[in-house]
Every structure is written in structure tokens, then in C-alpha cells.
Design a protein around this motif. Structure first.
Motif, PDB file in Angstrom:
ATOM      1  N   GLN A  62      96.973  92.745  51.893  1.00 32.83           N
ATOM      2  CA  GLN A  62      96.533  92.469  53.260  1.00 32.83           C
ATOM      3  C   GLN A  62      97.717  92.372  54.216  1.00 32.83           C
ATOM      4  OE1 GLN A  62      94.175  88.925  52.403  1.00 32.83           O
ATOM      5  NE2 GLN A  62      92.279  90.052  52.820  1.00 32.83           N
ATOM      6  N   GLN A  76      96.612 102.676  50.197  1.00 37.71           N
ATOM      7  CA  GLN A  76      96.662 102.268  51.609  1.00 37.71           C
ATOM      8  C   GLN A  76      98.105 102.206  52.116  1.00 37.71           C
ATOM      9  OE1 GLN A  76      96.819  99.907  49.249  1.00 37.71           O
ATOM     10  NE2 GLN A  76      98.543  98.809  50.168  1.00 37.71           N
ATOM     11  N   TYR A 110      91.570 100.153  58.472  1.00 37.73           N
ATOM     12  CA  TYR A 110      92.459  99.208  57.787  1.00 37.73           C
ATOM     13  C   TYR A 110      91.974  97.773  57.987  1.00 37.73           C
ATOM     14  CZ  TYR A 110      96.127 102.314  56.112  1.00 37.73           C
ATOM     15  OH  TYR A 110      96.836 103.264  55.410  1.00 37.73           O
ATOM     16  N   CYS A 112      98.727  95.875  55.091  1.00 38.31           N
ATOM     17  CA  CYS A 112      97.766  96.477  56.024  1.00 38.31           C
ATOM     18  C   CYS A 112      97.963  95.939  57.441  1.00 38.31           C
ATOM     19  CB  CYS A 112      96.336  96.198  55.562  1.00 38.31           C
ATOM     20  SG  CYS A 112      95.852  97.078  54.062  1.00 38.31           S
TER      21      CYS A 112
END
Length: 608
Positions: A208, A150, A261, A211
Motif C-alpha cells: 500500500q 503493481q 491504484y 501504491c
């Protein structure tokens, strides 16, 4: 008597002619046999290797695009634009690897050219290693704060070059599949959670955060700016078409990519608390076996862990002894280093050009190659490496792009050696040199991380030597200048000490990696180990521990890879003595290209 001699001479000549004719005739008879049994074996192997390449490269558009700018010219059709999926069951892949290995074993090495034998050995070891992953598949971790999918995906998409109109269409279609791709990753993470292998909450928080950083300002996301600029640079579209494509891109980003996302954040949040292990792989069932698999698959080494620890400890002792000798000779060495002894400020392009000239004394020449220096977008600075190099498609050899992360504060000397690592004689140079050997296409897809990163680390030591002539003391105080002049510490000693310091740090982190992931060290055990080397800052120790937990064997790719090149060089120096030629040694390494270290050592020795 004379006539008799003439007859004898004549007879001998006739016999020689007949013998020569017989040899030619025998060769003509043998050619079809050679074709069937030798030449055809090479052709059969090359056809199989090419089929492997076409299958592997066609699995998804992203892989294909970064490998080939013009796949149609290679007779390869573009698949449907998709990022693919991450399977929760690896059994099909394992069977495929085993089938490949069985097929490769049908080829006779004795009937292959040396180049094909090398490729065969590399592929056999690669597929055997991949198949050995087996039931430990769920210990793999696709996500991570800096090296996870990611985090890397936006960079890969931003660097998706437009060679023709179809590339623009494929790029936009790729974006629309981000959600499906991330859903498959979430399914994989749920399977990890069910098996007791999910990440710690601390790592979850960091992922997180990354993201959220990417999606926090949709209207000024850096992918919008980059896409617009790429359309302009493409130069084949009207302003009206560019405007429509920019609008479509903005819409897809807002409706597909950024929500993907967000759903990834939410999906991971549902798994919070299921990760019970905040330490290394050793704390998981099968973790030690998986770590050994990583040493083979990522680092390219096939040694027992204990033997690896011994080699690292040996190097740590050797470097420490050399530092002690330097300090004995120059007691104020480190105090001078700490007083702002550095290179003068230079533009990255200038440094790369200087390096291209300097490396000619130690490394084989290669034709001039173009390069670009770009900077990481501010929104990604916190999560990406200080610098990285993006390899070009194999059929174009360009662009060769080096990214600099201005969010990471480094000295001018560190910038110089970092650009050596990424550029010359590091990744860029090694990639270009190997490509000009015209290797089998499969060699572009399958390599060894330990060779690639180990080579770039190995050449850093030369870069520190090259930097010595540019060392500047202009920013030091007058008192320290007088002291430096009186003690006359050579610049070469200062840069050598800087390299040794880096080597020691990488070695310590490599030993810590083994301690955490194979020995099961806790944070307190890791802290005691680092304390022994003067690292006592609690926050720094915590960050080091967390990074190593999240990236098992990553430091070893760099440092153990470096040690393998160092050992190979020392072995060749011992074997060849005065006949050893450093530039020729480097040429052999580069011509063989990225392979696992047992294969590299085998073919270096065959070259003697």
C-alpha cells in the motif's frame, strides 16, 4: 598381357562409374523418403513451435509490444488493447499445458536437427513443470513492494515505445484497462484469503505504501513527463496533436489509472487481518511442494532441496577458505578495503564502454551494439532494484536500455560490477549474442530465470577482476597510503576479496531462503543463523527476513544459477584438461541460450 591389363583397368573404371551412378540414383530415390521422414519432421516441429509463439505472444498487447515492434510484418494481428485478467482458477491453463506436452511428445527427436531437439527438450520440461503447479496455484503472489505487478507496471508502461501511431492508441487504451486488471487481481487475492493464503499485514502495508507513493501527486506524476517526451521523440506529430494527446493522457491517468491504484489499496485493506502467516511458504498447506515448483520454474534446477543445501554449504566453505588464505597472506586486506579503497568516479556510459573492451579476453566477440543509460524516476527509487535491463523487441534488437536507480547508494566498484551484470558481459550482451543465433521465436518468450540471472551473477566475478586495474587509493589517508605501499597488497587481491564477500553474502541469503520457505524458520531462527555470520543488526535482520518472505527463491535465481555455471565450467575443465578453452566454453553457453540447467548440461556435453 598388356591388352589383358588394359581390359581389366577398363573394366574396373566401368564398374566404378556404374557404382557411382547407382549411388546417385539411390540418393534420388531416397530424397522423397528423407523429405517425408526427416526434413518434414523438422518443418512440422518448427510450425508447431511458431504456432505456440503466436498464441503466447498475442495474449495481450503488452506482451506483444515488448516482443515485436512490428507484429504485422510477422503476420500477427494485434489483439484488443488490454492488460488482460488474472484468473482465480488455473484448471484451463493446466489442461493447455498438458495438451502442449502431449503434442510435443509426438515429435521424434532422432528426426530433428540438434537446434530443434534442444528447443523440444526445453519446451517439454517447461510445460511439464508448469502443469505440475496444479492445486498450488493460489500460493502464487502477483503483488509485492518491489517485484510485484503493481510496482513493475508503471515502468513497463513508461517504457512502452512508440514505433507508429497505432502504438500510441494502444498505449492509451491499455491505460483505460488498468482498473479491470486490478479488479481481477483483487478477486485473486480474495480467493487466496478464502484459502488461507493471504499475505501478512506487514507485507500489505508495504504494498500500500508503494501504491500511495505512485499516486500521491497526480499533477506531477512522472508518467506525464515521460509520455510528453516520447511524443516529441516520436517526431511525427504536430504540436497541436501532441497537446491533444497530452491532455487525453492526463485525463486517462487521473480518471482511470490512479483511481485503479486507489481501489487496489482499498480492496486490499478489506482483506487486512486474514493473512495469518507472517513467515515462509513452509507454513502454508502445500507450501513445500510449491517451493520445489519455484526451484524448477524460476531457477531451472531439478534437485532435492537437501542436495541443494549441501552444494550451497560446500561453496560457502570454499569461499571462506579462500578468504582465510588471502587474510593469511595479507593480514590488513580488509582494513585497507574499509579505508575508502574504491574505483575512481566514472560515468555509467564510460564504464559500459570499458567493459565492452575488457571482456574480449574471456568472452566471444559480438558486433558493436548501441545502449542507453537512464535513471529511475525519483518517485520510484525506493521500490525498484539498484539497476535493471529492459530487453528490446526481437524484431528490432533495440533499444537496449539499462536503468540506474540513483536512490540506492553504492560504491564506484559496485556500480562497475552492477553495469557488468546488466550490460557487458551480462544481460545486454547475453541477450544480443543469443538473438544473433537466429533462434526459434518461442525461445524469446520462454526461458529460465536461473540461467538469465545466474549468468549475470557468474560474469560479475570477472568484472571484479577487470576492475582491479582501475582501483584507486587517492582518497585514502596519507598514513593508510604508506601502509598500503609497504604491504603492497595487489589490487587483484582487493577486488577478489570484494567478490568473495559478495559471493558469501548471496550464499547466506540463499541458505536463509531455503530455511524460511522450506524449513519454516521463524524470525528468531533466521536471526540466530545470521548472527553466526556476524550479522547482528536487528533492523537489518528484520528487513532481510521480510524481503525473503516476500520474494521466495529470488536469491536462488542469482546464486544457484551462478553455481550451476561454475560447476559446468569445472566439469568441462576436468574433462578437457589442457584442451579447455574458456572463451569457447562461454561461446557454447551463449549459443545454447536461456534454458533449464538439465537441458544446458545435456547440450554442453554433446558439444564435446
Amino acid at each position: 598381357m598388356l591388352s589383358t591389363l588394359k581390359k581389366q583397368v577398363h573394366s574396373r573404371q566401368k564398374a566404378l562409374i556404374i557404382a557411382a551412378f547407382s549411388l546417385i540414383f539411390s540418393a534420388c530415390i531416397a530424397l522423397p523418403w528423407l523429405f517425408r521422414h526427416a526434413i518434414s519432421e523438422n518443418a512440422r516441429f518448427e510450425n508447431f513451435a511458431e504456432s505456440l509463439f503466436e498464441k503466447e505472444v498475442s495474449e495481450n498487447v503488452l506482451n506483444l509490444h515488448y516482443s515485436l515492434a512490428n507484429p504485422e510484418k510477422q503476420g500477427i494481428s494485434r489483439p484488443r488493447a488490454s492488460l488482460g485478467t488474472l484468473a482465480t482458477d488455473n484448471s484451463n491453463a493446466i489442461r493447455q499445458y498438458e495438451q502442449y506436452e502431449a503434442k510435443l511428445k509426438t515429435f521424434s527427436p532422432a528426426k530433428l536437427s540438434q537446434t530443434n531437439r534442444l528447443t523440444l527438450d526445453m519446451l517439454l520440461l517447461y510445460y511439464h513443470t508448469q502443469a505440475s503447479l496444479g492445486e498450488h496455484y493460489l500460493l502464487e503472489e502477483p503483488l509485492g513492494p518491489s517485484l510485484g505487478i503493481q510496482a513493475q507496471l508503471p515502468v513497463l508502461l513508461a517504457e512502452y515505445n512508440f514505433y507508429n501511431n497505432q502504438d500510441i492508441t494502444d498505449y492509451l487504451n491499455l491505460l483505460t484497462t488498468t482498473g479491470d486488471y486490478f479488479q481481477s487481481i483483487l478477486a485473486f487475492e480474495r480467493a487466496k484469503s478464502d484459502a488461507g493464503f493471504f499475505m501478512s499485514d506487514e507485507t500489505l502495508d508495504r504494498i500500500q505504501t508503494q501504491c500511495r507513493s505512485f499516486i500521491q501527486d497526480p499533477d506531477s506524476n512522472y508518467m506525464l513527463e515521460i509520455f510528453s517526451q516520447k511524443l516529441k521523440d516520436y517526431g511525427k506529430l504536430s504540436e497541436k496533436d501532441q497537446k491533444q494527446l497530452n491532455q487525453a493522457h492526463r485525463q486517462i491517468l487521473k480518471e482511470k489509472v490512479l483511481p485503479a491504484y486507489q481501489k487496489l489499496i482499498e480492496g486490499l485493506e478489506q482483506l487486512r487481518g486474514t493473512g495469518k502467516n507472517s513467515g515462509g511458504l513452509a507454513n502454508f498447506s502445500g507450501g513445500k511442494e510449491y517451493y520445489q515448483y519455484l526451484l524448477q520454474s524460476k531457477v531451472g534446477i531439478y534437485l532435492p532441496v537437501k542436495q541443494l543445501e549441501q552444494r550451497l554449504t560446500q561453496q560457502l566453505s570454499a569461499d571462506s577458505r579462500e578468504i582465510s588464505l588471502l587474510l593469511k597472506k595479507y593480514p590488513d586486506l580488509f582494513s585497507q578495503q574499509s579505508q575508502n579503497t574504491d574505483l575512481p568516479a566514472m560515468e555509467p556510459e564510460t564504464i559500459v564502454n570499458l567493459l565492452q573492451e575488457k571482456i574480449r579476453q574471456d568472452f566471444p566477440e559480438t558486433p558493436a551494439v548501441g545502449f542507453e543509460i537512464r535513471t529511475v524516476h525519483k518517485s520510484m527509487e525506493e521500490f525498484l532494484s539498484p539497476a535493471f535491463y529492459l530487453t528490446p523487441p526481437m524484431d528490432t534488437g533495440s533499444p537496449n536500455v539499462i536503468y540506474i536507480n540513483n536512490g540506492r547508494s553504492i560504491s564506484n566498484l559496485e556500480l562497475f560490477t552492477t553495469l557488468a551484470h546488466e550490460g557487458f558481459p551480462g544481460h545486454l550482451y547475453q541477450t544480443v549474442y543469443f538473438a544473433r543465433q537466429n533462434p526459434a521465436h518461442i525461445r524469446y518468450l520462454i526461458d529460465s530465470g536461473g540461467y538469465v540471472e545466474g549468468w549475470a551473477t557468474y560474469v560479475e566475478s570477472y568484472a571484479y577482476d577487470y576492475a582491479a586495474q582501475y582501483l584507486s587509493r587517492e582518497n585514502t589517508t596519507q598514513e593508510s597510503q604508506r601502509q598500503a605501499a609497504s604491504e603492497a597488497i595487489p589490487s587483484a587481491a582487493l577486488t577478489r576479496a570484494a567478490w568473495l564477500n559478495r559471493s558469501v553474502n548471496l550464499c547466506i541469503y540463499s541458505l536463509l531462503d531455503i530455511g524460511i520457505h522450506y524449513r519454516g524458520w521463524t524470525p528468531s531462527q533466521a536471526a540466530r543463523f545470521l548472527n553466526a555470520f556476524g550479522i547482528r543488526d536487528a533492523s537489518a535482520i528484520s528487513e532481510i527476513y521480510r524481503y525473503i518472505v516476500e520474494t521466495p527463491a529470488n536469491y536462488l535465481k542469482y546464486y544457484v544459477g551462478y553455481l550451476n555455471f561454475l560447476d559446468l565450467k569445472e566439469e568441462q575443465q576436468t574433462l578437457l584438461g589442457e584442451d579447455f578453452d574458456l572463451k569457447a566454453f562461454h561461446q557454447q553457453i551463449l549459443a545454447i541460450g536461456p534454458v533449464q540447467f538439465p537441458v544446458l548440461k545435456k547440450y554442453i556435453n554433446q558439444a564435446l
